[in-house]
Design an enzyme around this catalytic site. Structure first.
Site, short mmCIF file in Angstrom:
data_model
loop_
_atom_site.label_atom_id
_atom_site.label_comp_id
_atom_site.label_asym_id
_atom_site.label_seq_id
_atom_site.Cartn_x
_atom_site.Cartn_y
_atom_site.Cartn_z
N HIS A 47 0.91 -1.19 -0.06
CA HIS A 47 0.02 0.08 -0.07
C HIS A 47 0.80 1.01 0.10
CE1 HIS A 47 -2.98 -2.74 2.11
NE2 HIS A 47 -3.75 -2.40 0.98
N LYS B 232 -17.84 -6.75 7.26
CA LYS B 232 -16.40 -7.43 7.49
C LYS B 232 -16.03 -7.76 9.04
CE LYS B 232 -13.68 -7.08 3.34
NZ LYS B 232 -12.54 -6.77 2.72
N ARG C 61 -1.77 -5.74 -8.80
CA ARG C 61 -0.37 -6.48 -8.34
C ARG C 61 -0.23 -7.45 -9.42
NH1 ARG C 61 -2.86 -8.20 -2.55
NH2 ARG C 61 -4.44 -8.23 -4.10
N SER D 170 -3.01 -7.85 2.78
CA SER D 170 -3.25 -7.64 4.25
C SER D 170 -3.77 -9.10 4.74
CB SER D 170 -4.43 -6.53 4.47
OG SER D 170 -3.96 -5.33 3.89
O1 PNS Z 1 -9.02 -3.08 0.20
P1 PNS Z 1 -10.44 -3.44 -0.68
O2 PNS Z 1 -11.08 -4.28 0.18
O3 PNS Z 1 -9.90 -4.54 -1.93
O4 PNS Z 1 -11.38 -2.47 -1.04
C1 PNS Z 1 -12.57 -2.43 -1.69
C2 PNS Z 1 -13.30 -1.20 -1.83
C3 PNS Z 1 -13.36 -0.40 -0.31
C4 PNS Z 1 -12.51 -0.26 -2.72
C5 PNS Z 1 -14.71 -1.53 -2.34
O5 PNS Z 1 -15.16 -2.37 -1.55
C6 PNS Z 1 -15.64 -0.21 -2.09
O6 PNS Z 1 -15.44 0.76 -3.02
N1 PNS Z 1 -16.64 -0.22 -1.38
C7 PNS Z 1 -17.56 0.83 -1.10
C8 PNS Z 1 -19.21 0.57 -1.59
C9 PNS Z 1 -19.22 0.75 -3.14
O7 PNS Z 1 -19.16 1.85 -3.68
N2 PNS Z 1 -19.47 -0.30 -3.61
C10 PNS Z 1 -19.80 -0.58 -5.30
C11 PNS Z 1 -18.45 -0.84 -5.79
S1 PNS Z 1 -18.48 -0.95 -7.69
#
Ligand code: PNS
Length: 160
Positions: free
Chosen positions: A19, A43, A92, A130
């Site tokens: 990150h 989560k 990645r 993570s």
């Molecule tokens: O680190 P992560 O868990 O891969 O991050 C995922 C994240 C936070 C980027 C994604 O879950 C997100 O944007 N969630 C917010 C809800 C949302 O907008 N959902 C629609 C996504 S298309």
């Protein structure tokens, strides 16, 4: 585009050197970068939201144009509220691509004015996540080079 604010969203449970590599790259090309932690009620994270904010604030101190924030709900709505122009995400390996593409396309449908920019971390971090860091910590393995020292300390304390 002038004065571009990019949002780097994620769970950051916990923040890893991968990150930080992406934050360093993002901070160099965007005027401002906000690392935003999702408040995800579904989560069951290892670190509380407050702990994740504290760790991120501590390890992003070297970058004056980087700040840390928290969001809930739709990412596109949060980005609009913050007047952000860009969503930054890391890729990645090819395996990340399908999920990231799906999210980027859905976010574009929800807000066509918001661009998703993908950056690749250094190869050394291409296997780092993570989830694996949490697993190694829980099993007492070495975390050298995977997370910043401040995060390693907190991980060790957490799994004692
Ligand atoms: O680190 P992560 O868990 O891969 O991050 C995922 C994240 C936070 C980027 C994604 O879950 C997100 O944007 N969630 C917010 C809800 C949302 O907008 N959902 C629609 C996504 S298309």
């Amino acid at each position: 585009m002038k004065n571009v604010l990019a949002i780097y969203p994620g769970s950051f449970d916990p923040v890893t050197n991968g990150h930080l590599d992406l934050i360093d790259r993002g901070a160099k090309i965007f005027d401002r970068l906000t690392v935003s932690i999702l408040r995800n009620l579904d989560k069951d994270p290892l670190f509380t939201l407050e702990e994740r904010v504290e760790m991120l604030r501590e390890v992003t101190q070297p970058w004056p144009n980087v700040e840390v924030d928290v969001f809930s709900g739709l990412l596109v709505e949060y980005a609009q509220l913050r007047d952000a122009n860009v969503i930054l995400r890391g890729i990645r390996a090819v395996s990340d691509y399908e999920y990231e593409l799906q999210m980027a396309m859905m976010n574009r449908k929800l807000n066509p004015n918001l661009e998703t920019v993908f950056m690749m971390p250094a190869v050394a971090y291409s296997f780092l996540s993570s989830r694996l860091v949490r697993e190694i910590a829980q099993l007492g393995g070495p975390m050298t080079g995977l997370v910043p020292p401040a995060v390693e300390q907190r991980l060790r304390a957490k799994v004692l």
